[in-house]
Write an enzyme that holds these catalytic residues in place. Structure first.
Site, short mmCIF file in Angstrom:
data_model
loop_
_atom_site.label_atom_id
_atom_site.label_comp_id
_atom_site.label_asym_id
_atom_site.label_seq_id
_atom_site.Cartn_x
_atom_site.Cartn_y
_atom_site.Cartn_z
N ASP A 308 1.03 -1.34 -0.28
CA ASP A 308 -0.02 -0.11 -0.07
C ASP A 308 1.12 0.89 0.43
OD1 ASP A 308 -1.91 1.85 0.34
OD2 ASP A 308 -2.80 0.86 2.34
N ASP A 454 -18.19 3.00 0.81
CA ASP A 454 -16.24 3.20 0.98
C ASP A 454 -15.89 2.79 2.23
OD1 ASP A 454 -13.97 2.79 1.29
OD2 ASP A 454 -12.91 4.55 -0.01
N ASP A 567 -10.50 -3.96 -0.32
CA ASP A 567 -9.52 -2.80 -0.87
C ASP A 567 -8.47 -3.39 0.50
OD1 ASP A 567 -7.70 -0.35 -0.49
OD2 ASP A 567 -9.27 1.21 -0.28
N ARG A 627 -7.89 -4.55 -4.93
CA ARG A 627 -6.75 -4.03 -5.23
C ARG A 627 -5.23 -4.38 -5.51
NH1 ARG A 627 -5.00 0.91 -1.11
NH2 ARG A 627 -4.11 -0.12 0.18
N ASP A 643 -4.34 3.86 -5.41
CA ASP A 643 -4.87 5.54 -4.57
C ASP A 643 -3.98 6.54 -5.84
OD1 ASP A 643 -6.72 4.39 -3.13
OD2 ASP A 643 -4.80 4.38 -1.75
N HIS A 701 -13.60 7.91 -8.41
CA HIS A 701 -13.08 7.42 -7.27
C HIS A 701 -12.81 8.75 -6.59
CE1 HIS A 701 -13.29 5.40 -3.38
NE2 HIS A 701 -12.13 5.54 -3.40
#
Ligand SMILES: *[C@@H]1O[C@H](CO)[C@@H](O)[C@H](O)[C@H]1NC(C)=O
Length: 969
Positions: A308, A454, A567, A627, A643, A701
């Site tokens: 991430d 979300d 996610d 993701r 992201d 998004h």
């Protein structure tokens, strides 16, 4: 994100994360130099390999060859297995002959044991063996000392294994320094405890009785004193790189404040390959980089380690959220693939003998005849596991896609709605907000299929629950969307709030399904809910339980039109090393997280997709966005590029990022439209809607802290531009759906680099600002701020392309300067193709189900065209289980357009008919006749525009399932 339920500590973590505004904090992530195994592997320099193949140990069975390799320095024997696989593939496995305990072999990624073909020894001398691999015409020459393998087709060298001698296999060993002696008793008993937690049966014996090189046969435990002494024999000699250097980080490694205990010591594996004749290599997603991979000399290798990465930077080899260890090489003669099946942290070095040479230098080499053949060298390095590598020998790009997807599966056919437009935001605040956004799309006449929720929709980040104040009536909300034939997607992340009042946590804990620490207790890390447990998705029982949580009676208020998004499944751990899990955390079977890290997200999506499938009794196709991913994730749904940011470069890079994924089997890819972080201005937002309209997964998004950006918030003009882009997407849904169907059937990517269709046109090899959808549409969207024009390359010698908007014809090959205005999305239909559309765009794709089709027939210079259309109910597995589908084939030749069945197995009644046929590049006929079996010919009305050569046939009024022909006379 102000939520009173959030713990202070969690808030502090988030504040920390958000503080480093708008640039990745590189110091959070390891360089190769900081990853001790990468450093050790890379310190092995090209030269003569210390490995020797013991040719006298060769054993040949019908479909495999086995022999021993020995490292002449430390004498540790390895076992090499070689399989010829059907369809021009070869599998090479290298493991220790007698490992102290089993080494991890990646499960569940291959769809089945790949079918093998015969092998035969066809030549032999004192230092080499020649093998024939099935009927493919490929031969393999294995050299004993130094060990290498060369794969040939006829007399052409295709690929070499270990040519630079970089095979480096760190065998399992006992720790022998004083520290381990001191702690041996405590560590030993701890290990016994951990073992008893995971092994239901005795651990599998791995070492044969006659283990060579004096290695003991007991599965050894760290710090086992007796065996430590025994093993010193093989420890005394140096193992390639400098001894002291090798010890660095071998048994313990600290990065920032985190220490990795490494109870198994050094376990890495590395191997090199040479690709003579190749200058272009692709794949190994996910990286925010160009489509064509760069050489890594003088910098870091490409890294594959699911992470991430907050505010990721572009154009570098840093790891991102997912990993597919598949590399493709392409030249005008051949495409091939190297699939390195290893789920541990992996680095890939790429070098080339032409890197750095100018075009002029290369030309000079060529003219003087002294130039070497261009060559690319690839080196793979993984932290643990075994070497298990598949060589996919093509020779065409389509062959490599077929070969790779025969191993790992093809793209799942998504439900039709999933290919339509998705509206998301972190967060739609409450039910009123959702209703207003939903209504907004109708008020402003913009199609939309799905609204997303979300993390804030949950009760305090407890997944599978709803915030009782903001979402008190989720069933009503879902029902309201269902009435408009829209769907909803809610987020379900794999970190579970540690809270004794939370049923999901209690059940996972009581069943022992959490990942464990090295000490055997439940592992806890920080994530959105604060302290969180991480379910062990590698455990099939855990996955079955997780899947059961999606049944309508378990997931409160869930309904048929609720789908799911996973996610943070790298997994993301805010306070863990590199924002993920400790490598010495333990999974089912006693495996370390280190062994399987890159598989975690794959399993999360797998279990979730199974849950959605099961809740309908196996009838409905799931939709799950993930993701994180690994090889094979294409079987479970869609992925997105994580992201990103509202910046022009991020818009631009969405093309190569999705193309790289598509080459590696994962076709259902998209980037957050508008950019996740920061707020786009109207121009960027409009351009992003235009790009997204032509990418497989189309979702807007945005981050919680950005200003609202629903399409109607930027004035009438921009709203109209966005509406036009979204409507282009909806009109093309029949083509998208058919292209996905082909991908599902044959493994061909949906979104394609140009070279896939034009494999011998070198101009296409580095292009990644334009792309193809299927084989018929070429798109070069505008990705530059303030652009007045784009340079479009139209490939194909002697081919023609038609502008899909103006219908103007262009000859190829050529680079076309196309002036653009804000409404422009340069897109071209290939002459010779037929593309189906639905031009009555409505509120959602489901509302268009019965709507009629328009066929766009784009004639080749020879006056021919071909295309097809796949139709089913759009959401169930009946197309597979009951052959309930229509697959129509259309062809145009000799002035006649013919419709017939492409596949006689499928039977399906569609209410839709053909309302129009548009023929691009046609002359004006005297008359047009429709012929149907058993009926008299009928005349059709038509219109011809001489300036554009567009012939429009009105209202043929034929059902889409019927056989017919239309002749121009
Ligand atoms: C295997 O490779 C050969 C030579 O490149 C080629 O002619 C043949 O079509 C390939 N077969 C398959 C099944 O891909």
């Amino acid at each position: 994100m102000a939520s009173e339920r959030l713990g202070m500590a969690a808030l502090a973590w988030m504040a920390l994360c958000l503080a480093a505004a708008f640039a990745v904090d590189r110091s959070n992530f390891k360089t190769c130099e900081q990853s001790s195994f990468c450093k050790r592997q890379r310190s092995v320099k090209p030269g003569s390999s210390p490995y020797r193949a013991l040719l006298e140990s060769l054993q040949l069975s019908q479909d495999s060859m086995k022999l021993q390799l020995v490292n002449e320095v430390n004498k540790v024997p390895l076992l090499l297995e070689l399989y010829g696989l059907q369809g021009n593939m070869t599998r090479i496995k290298i493991n220790e002959l007698s490992p102290l305990r089993p080494r991890y072999e990646v499960p569940d990624v291959l769809v089945h044991d790949p079918p093998t073909t015969w092998l035969a020894v066809t030549g032999r001398d004192e230092n080499s063996v020649e093998l024939s691999l099935g009927d493919s015409g490929h031969k393999l020459i294995l050299t004993g000392k130094p060990f290498r393998m060369d794969l040939l087709q006829g007399r052409e060298l295709v690929l070499s294994v270990n040519p630079r001698g970089l095979l480096h296999f760190e065998h399992l060993r006992h720790r022998k320094d004083s520290f381990s002696d001191k702690v041996s008793s405590s560590v030993g008993s701890l290990w016994d405890k951990i073992k008893s937690l995971f092994y239901r049966e005795e651990p599998k014996e791995s070492a044969p009785e006659d283990g060579a090189a004096g290695e003991e046969t007991e599965p050894a435990l760290p710090g086992d004193q007796e065996s430590s002494e025994k093993s010193t024999k093989s420890e005394e000699v140096s193992d390639g790189p400098n001894r002291a250097e090798e010890e660095l980080g071998s048994w313990e490694e600290t990065f920032k404040t985190h220490t990795d205990s490494k109870p198994n010591g050094p376990t890495s594996v590395g191997l090199d390959f040479s690709l003579p004749g190749f200058e272009h290599v692709y794949g190994i997603p996910e990286h925010a980089d160009n489509l064509r991979l760069r050489t890594t000399e003088g910098g870091d290798p490409y890294r594959l380690y699911n992470l991430d990465v907050f505010q990721y930077e572009l154009y570098n080899p840093m790891a991102l959220y997912g990993s597919v260890p598949l590399l493709l090489a392409h030249n005008t003669q051949r495409t091939l693939g190297i699939f390195w099946l290893n789920a541990a942290e992996t680095w890939v070095d790429i070098s080339s003998n032409t890197a750095g040479k100018t075009l002029f230098g290369k030309m000079l080499d060529y003219m003087q005849g002294g130039g070497e053949t261009p060559q690319t060298d690839v080196r793979w390095m993984s932290e643990s596991g075994i070497i298990d590598v598949f060589l996919l020998l093509g020779p065409a790009p389509t062959d490599v896609f077929r070969q790779y997807t025969a191993l790992t599966g093809t793209q799942a056919l998504p439900p039709l709605f999933a290919m339509a437009y998705h509206q998301s935001r972190w967060n739609y605040n409450d039910e009123e907000d959702v209703a207003a956004v939903d209504d907004g799309f109708d008020t402003h006449d913009i199609p939309c299929d799905v609204i997303w929720l979300d993390i804030e929709h949950t009760d305090g980040k407890r997944y599978f629950t709803w915030d009782p104040n903001k979402f008190p009536q989720p069933r009503n909300m879902l029902g309201r969307l269902a009435a408009k034939r829209r769907k909803m997607v809610s987020i379900v992340d794999p970190h579970i709030k540690v809270d004794s009042g939370y049923r999901v946590h209690n059940e996972i804990r009581s069943r022992g399904f959490y990942v464990k620490t090295k000490d055997g207790s439940d592992y806890e890390g920080w994530c959105w809910p604060g302290s969180s447990g991480y379910p062990d998705f590698t455990n099939p029982e855990m996955r079955a339980w997780w899947a059961s949580m999606f049944s309508y009676d378990q997931y409160e208020a869930s309904m048929e039109n609720l789908y799911v998004w996973n996610d943070m499944n790298e997994p993301s751990v805010f306070n863990g090393p590199e924002v993920t899990m400790y490598k010495d955390a333990l999974h089912e079977g006693g495996w370390e997280h280190r062994d399987l890290h890159n598989l975690y997200g794959f399993y999360v999506q797998m279990a979730t997709a199974q849950g959605l499938e099961q809740r309908s009794g196996g009838l409905e196709r799931p939709f799950v966005l993930s993701r994180a991913f690994f090889a094979g994730s294409q079987r479970y749904g869609a992925v997105w590029t994580g992201d990103n940011a509202a910046e022009w470069d991020h818009l631009k890079i969405s093309i190569p990022m999705c193309l790289s994924l598509a080459l590696a089997g994962i076709s259902f890819c998209g980037a957050d439209v508008g950019g996740f972080f920061k707020s786009p201005d109207a121009e960027l937002l409009v351009r992003w809607y235009q790009v997204g309209a032509y990418q497989p997964f189309y979702r807007a998004h945005a981050h919680l802290d950005t200003v609202r950006r629903e399409p109607w918030l930027f004035g009438e003009e921009n709203k109209a531009l966005i509406r036009a882009a979204v409507r282009q997407r909806y009109a093309l849904l029949p083509y998208w759906y058919t292209t996905f169907y082909h991908s599902y059937r044959s493994g061909q990517p949906v979104m394609r680099p140009l070279w896939v269709e034009y494999p011998d046109d070198v101009t296409t090899f580095s292009i990644d600002d334009q792309f193809l959808i299927g084989n018929a549409l070429l798109v070069h969207p505008v990705t530059e701020q303030g652009a007045h024009g784009v340079q479009v390359y139209l490939p194909g010698k002697g081919e023609v392309w038609y502008d899909v908007h103006s219908h103007q014809k262009h000859h190829a090959p050529q680079t076309l300067y196309v002036p653009v205005i804000m409404s422009s999305i340069p897109a071209y239909q290939r002459g010779g193709s037929i593309v189906p559309r639905k031009e009555r765009v409505r509120r959602s794709s489901d509302c268009m189900y019965r709507d009629p089709y328009t066929l766009y027939v784009a004639l080749s210079p020879q006056g021919t065209a071909e295309g097809d259309l796949f139709i089913d109910d759009g959401h169930t597995y009946n197309f597979e289980s009951k052959a309930q589908y229509l697959h129509r084939h259309f062809s145009f030749a000799s002035n006649t357009l013919t419709a017939r069945s492409a596949d006689s197995k499928g039977v399906f009644e569609s209410p839709a008919w053909i309302e129009r046929v548009v023929i691009l590049g046609a002359g004006k006929p005297a008359a047009v006749f429709l012929r149907q079996p058993g009926m008299a010919d009928t005349r059709l009305d038509f219109q011809h525009e001489p300036e554009t050569s567009v012939l429009t046939l009105r209202k043929p009024g034929i059902n889409i399932g019927a056989d017919w022909s239309i002749s121009l006379r």
